[in-house]
Design a protein around this motif. Structure first.
Motif, PDB file in Angstrom:
ATOM      1  N   ASP A 106       0.832  -1.213   0.000  1.00  0.00           N
ATOM      2  CA  ASP A 106       0.000   0.000   0.000  1.00  0.00           C
ATOM      3  C   ASP A 106       0.867   1.264   0.000  1.00  0.00           C
ATOM      4  N   VAL A 107       1.856   1.286  -0.860  1.00  0.00           N
ATOM      5  CA  VAL A 107       2.816   2.377  -0.894  1.00  0.00           C
ATOM      6  C   VAL A 107       2.220   3.593  -1.603  1.00  0.00           C
ATOM      7  N   SER A 108       2.359   4.754  -0.997  1.00  0.00           N
ATOM      8  CA  SER A 108       1.883   5.986  -1.634  1.00  0.00           C
ATOM      9  C   SER A 108       2.887   7.104  -1.393  1.00  0.00           C
ATOM     10  N   VAL A 109       2.951   8.047  -2.347  1.00  0.00           N
ATOM     11  CA  VAL A 109       3.870   9.178  -2.285  1.00  0.00           C
ATOM     12  C   VAL A 109       3.066  10.465  -2.402  1.00  0.00           C
ATOM     13  N   GLN A 110       3.466  11.470  -1.631  1.00  0.00           N
ATOM     14  CA  GLN A 110       2.733  12.732  -1.609  1.00  0.00           C
ATOM     15  C   GLN A 110       3.702  13.912  -1.562  1.00  0.00           C
TER      16      GLN A 110
END
Length: 271
Positions: free
Chosen positions: A189-193
């Motif tokens: 569940d990797v996310s970048v912001q």
């Protein structure tokens, strides 16, 4: 991860610590984690992120680990909450048992770790199944305007400055290398912001003086110059920086934040 240019906590605070505090708040708001968790702050420095966690995230406990004796001493002086403790240690060999914490965070550190993949593997090791591993790094390539302006001016005066420019030295100031690190460590569940914060300087002196403190790549480069070269760079920056009628200089700083979740079961290839 440790370097002589990252030992003076007071100089670091004047240079970039004040902006680190702003991005730490934005980062924790993005994570939006529940209270009463066990936290680990890797590369805790002067305690900027640790103190923000204590103030806004209601942790059960938080441990800060940093390789710099000077930073750890300053963090202990500045963060007196009984829920926090600090230790000298290496991000690549964390002094914790497997699954010891619920959340691992790391602020503005990974670009200075010799083997970032090894560090993130350690993050994944010490977090409990289902726990969160998250970090943020400055966007040295484009978004960290105070440094970008400095290196652009330095490179205009000195061709050799380009080799020391942070955009060329630090690969992890882009989203994709960060995603790769997290996925290779087995996190899901990797996310970048993108996290953007204002950096408003009262006047040119407020911008320039912290570069004289020797903390970080740009100040270290500045100390290598002759007085005449420093003066030329100062004058070019003064001419180029966008100055408001009241003398203030209004820039922005961008950090890239990433988060992932530790799997609740061990993958077959790791059994």
């Amino acid at each position: 991860m440790s370097s002589p240019v990252w030992q003076d906590g007071a100089a670091y605070e004047a240079y970039v610590g004040r902006w680190s505090r702003l991005v730490a708040v934005t980062f924790l708001r993005w994570l939006d984690l529940p209270a009463e968790l066990r936290w680990l702050d890797v590369g805790s420095g002067t305690g900027v992120l640790t103190s923000t966690v204590l103030r806004t995230a209601q942790p059960r406990r938080i441990t800060g680990v940093d390789p710099s004796d000077g930073f750890v001493r300053q963090a202990r002086r500045g963060v007196t909450d009984a829920r926090a403790d600090f230790a000298v240690g290496d991000a690549q060999v964390l002094p914790l048992e497997d699954g010891a914490v619920d959340v691992v965070v790391s602020g503005l550190v990974l670009n200075f770790v010799p083997e970032p993949a090894r560090a993130v593997a350690e993050f994944a090791r010490v977090v409990a199944p289902g726990g969160v591993v998250a970090a943020y790094v400055w966007d040295y390539a484009e978004g960290m305007a105070m440094m970008r302006r400095f290196w652009d001016a330095a490179s205009a005066l000195d061709l050799a400055a380009a080799a020391r420019d942070d955009r060329h030295r630090f690969a992890l100031c882009h989203p994709e290398p960060l995603r790769t690190l997290w996925r290779d460590a087995g996190l899901t569940d990797v996310s970048v912001q993108a996290l953007d914060v204002p950096t408003v300087f009262a006047d040119f002196s407020d911008y320039w003086t912290p570069f004289l403190g020797g903390q970080g790549s740009a100040p270290a480069y500045l100390t290598s110059l002759s007085q005449a070269q420093r003066t030329a760079l100062r004058d070019l920056l003064a001419a180029r920086l966008p100055t408001e009628p009241d003398g203030s200089i209004r820039l922005t700083a961008r950090a890239w934040a990433i988060r992932g979740t530790a799997p609740t079961t061990v993958p077959p290839n790791q059994r």
